[in-house]
Design an enzyme around this catalytic site. Structure first.
Site, PDB file in Angstrom:
ATOM      1  N   ILE B  96      -0.128   4.013   1.876  1.00 48.47           N
ATOM      2  CA  ILE B  96      -1.041   2.885   2.102  1.00 48.47           C
ATOM      3  C   ILE B  96      -0.370   1.787   2.910  1.00 48.47           C
ATOM      4  CG2 ILE B  96      -0.513   1.746  -0.121  1.00 48.47           C
ATOM      5  CD1 ILE B  96      -3.876   1.813   1.862  1.00 48.47           C
ATOM      6  N   GLU B 173      -5.655   2.700  -5.853  1.00 52.03           N
ATOM      7  CA  GLU B 173      -5.060   2.759  -7.193  1.00 52.03           C
ATOM      8  C   GLU B 173      -3.824   3.639  -7.208  1.00 52.03           C
ATOM      9  OE1 GLU B 173      -5.221   6.093  -8.089  1.00 52.03           O
ATOM     10  OE2 GLU B 173      -6.492   6.248  -6.290  1.00 52.03           O
ATOM     11  N   GLY B 318      -4.936   8.916  -2.899  1.00 53.97           N
ATOM     12  CA  GLY B 318      -5.261   7.660  -3.563  1.00 53.97           C
ATOM     13  C   GLY B 318      -4.617   6.484  -2.849  1.00 53.97           C
ATOM     14  N   GLU B 319      -4.298   5.428  -3.597  1.00 45.89           N
ATOM     15  CA  GLU B 319      -3.665   4.208  -3.070  1.00 45.89           C
ATOM     16  C   GLU B 319      -4.591   3.411  -2.144  1.00 45.89           C
ATOM     17  OE1 GLU B 319      -0.107   5.284  -0.918  1.00 45.89           O
ATOM     18  OE2 GLU B 319       0.792   6.318  -2.610  1.00 45.89           O
ATOM     19  N   GLY B 320      -5.816   3.885  -1.936  1.00 49.62           N
ATOM     20  CA  GLY B 320      -6.686   3.273  -0.936  1.00 49.62           C
ATOM     21  C   GLY B 320      -6.452   3.836   0.457  1.00 49.62           C
TER      22      GLY B 320
END
Lengths: 353, 353
Positions: B96, B173, B318-320
């Protein structure tokens, strides 16, 4: 026509694949969790034979030409639009201008065979020998000499762009009537039924679409000999291709020859690639397929090439817009490979099992 | 718990849709030829109630938390990784970081409930009340008060980001074990069979996957009462949600309340949206679905929401990261609407029929 015009793409070495894949796998992310971006990173690293690839001076070259067949009413727009859009490109008002500017991609507009004359412009190349292709209902789209010249000019243009430091290049087009040329090339090369190759282009009604199918069926009948399986890629190109497609075909081959990364746009650009691929299958290793077009034949064309597109957004604008829109994903693939931490450098635990 | 925490998203006016669509249709391109980007342009223009929308200070907020259920062996990675990745975020080494930097997206890392303490960092917010959720095999993941506090903190954080001028926000997240929480939330809210909601997360083997299914089946049995159709979104969230999911849920609701554009990431972020949507269906009008995750439940989750994702790249990080990777397409949608010429301004002919 000498097929040697075409056969100049070196196969890529896969010797460093394991090393590159290891670099990808050591990044702080679950194995494989960047999906297609990981495939892309491997491909780019393989093209450049390094696990720290660099994208340099991205460029999109838009080839414009008119089509003799347009007079048969196969497009929803009048032929004048080709030249009008070239001027729109000059003024920065087209889709490709907006998206190329967004991503810092240089743009070159090439007159490959437009039925108009243009004033000089810093990003414009006049490369035409004819003001449009001939009406395929009556004769082949291009003469032998004109087609060969177009391929050669496409190659020269890419050599020039490469000489300026570019190593990633996209190909776009503008040409009222060119989905017809692309459909005919596709049918002729892939042997996929003609009806499956024809789409609504810029937005034909159902009745107009029926007319387009009828006209293209007649064209195929007119050129039965050249559509036999024995036909060479060059003779197929000469028979059905527009000048922008022929020039793009040469441009693509030269780009791969020079070990550049090729960004492939939609239906028309992919039809140029089909011709290049028929002569030089190894060109595919250099190609990134930016998107799957909404033009119905494109999905089958990509399947024929075994290609997985990055985007599926229902685009059907051409101009290289798909290349520009997908380009940030190409940058992301290179960026994660170069810039993400590794499990060991970041002190992150690896899998428990 | 008062459901009023949730119900604050105003429905959007569609009164200006025709005017906005006309602006899209006047651009120099075949009607509809920018596909999903046109849908996106209309949505963004509708959110901002103008045909010249602006994206301002894009921001991604990454919520991190640990999960009590992780001790049951439902993840391929140890729980320590949650905190290690937070530190990786601080140092700029995670996916991210790379993608947000590429696109000029500001990043805030929120400790929503990590089992570790962190030093101060300019882009870090400590918002936790607990060092991880509880083991759902034994009790609800969060207490009533802790869950409500997490939702409220999520809303506060977004209010702060909005106050700095941001109008487009993504949610990411990090939390070892959180695909389990997301699967349970999904099953509970959508009534889709549990097995269809469970995926391999960060990369479980087949045997580990069987174990995960077995554990989650036990969790569902343990909480039968709360999975009945009568359960409120908040009680479902309290029972199965992790702290990062609860905080994200509050953050999403606040963002929509403030008429921001919401970028929705993958499986976990979408599970937070499922909760928010169950309370406030109108939130969907503010959401851009960035991608379809490779985590198997996500496709069905998107179908349940009637959502069309921009990207399908097999991502599951994930992580955006999906928000960041899709963001340039959002910029493109706004850019074509603001910057392309119209047929009349460029002197381009329109359709012949």
């Amino acid at each position: 026509m000498p097929e040697i015009l075409f056969c100049t793409v070196p196969p890529l070495s896969h010797l460093r694949d394991a090393e590159i894949q290891a670099a990808i796998d050591q990044k702080t992310k679950p194995l494989g969790s960047l999906g297609s971006l990981e495939t892309l990173a491997l491909q780019i690293a393989r093209i450049q034979q390094t696990s720290t690839p660099v994208l340099s001076k991205p460029h999109i070259c838009v080839f414009a030409a008119d089509h003799g067949l347009a007079q048969e009413g196969v497009s929803a727009y009048p032929s004048d639009v080709t030249a009008q859009m070239v001027i729109n490109f000059f003024h920065g008002g087209a889709g490709i201008n907006v998206f190329a500017a967004q991503h810092g991609i240089a743009l070159t507009i090439v007159d490959a065979g437009v039925n108009a004359e243009f004033r000089a412009h810093p990003h414009f190349i006049n490369a035409k020998t004819q003001r449009g292709s001939r009406n395929m209902l009556r004769e082949s789209a291009m003469s032998h000499e004109d087609c060969a010249a177009a391929v050669r000019r496409g190659r020269e243009i890419v050599r020039g762009i490469h000489a300026e430091g570019c190593n990633v290049i996209g190909f776009g087009e503008m040409g009222i009537g060119n989905t017809s040329a692309a459909a005919l090339l596709m049918h002729s090369i892939t042997q996929i039924p003609l009806e499956d190759c024809i789409g609504k282009g810029t937005g034909l009604s159902d009745a107009q679409m029926q007319h387009k199918v009828h006209i293209l069926q007649q064209v195929v009948k007119r050129h039965t000999i050249t559509t036999s399986e024995q036909s060479s890629p060059m003779s197929i190109l000469q028979t059905f291709g527009g000048f922008e497609i022929a020039m793009m075909c040469g441009a693509m081959l030269e780009a791969a020859h020079l070990h550049m990364i090729l960004l492939i746009d939609g239906f028309i650009a992919s039809s140029a690639l089909l011709v290049a691929h028929a002569a030089c299958p190894q060109i595919l290793e250099y190609c990134i397929f930016s998107h799957e077009s909404d033009e119905q034949g494109h999905k089958k064309m990509l399947a024929y090439l075994g290609a997985t597109p990055l985007l599926r957004l229902g685009l059907r604008l051409g101009e290289g817009t798909g290349c520009a829109l997908a380009y940030p994903l190409v940058v992301s693939a290179v960026a994660f490979l170069n810039s993400m931490a590794t499990f060991s450098s970041a002190g992150v635990s690896t899998k428990t099992v």
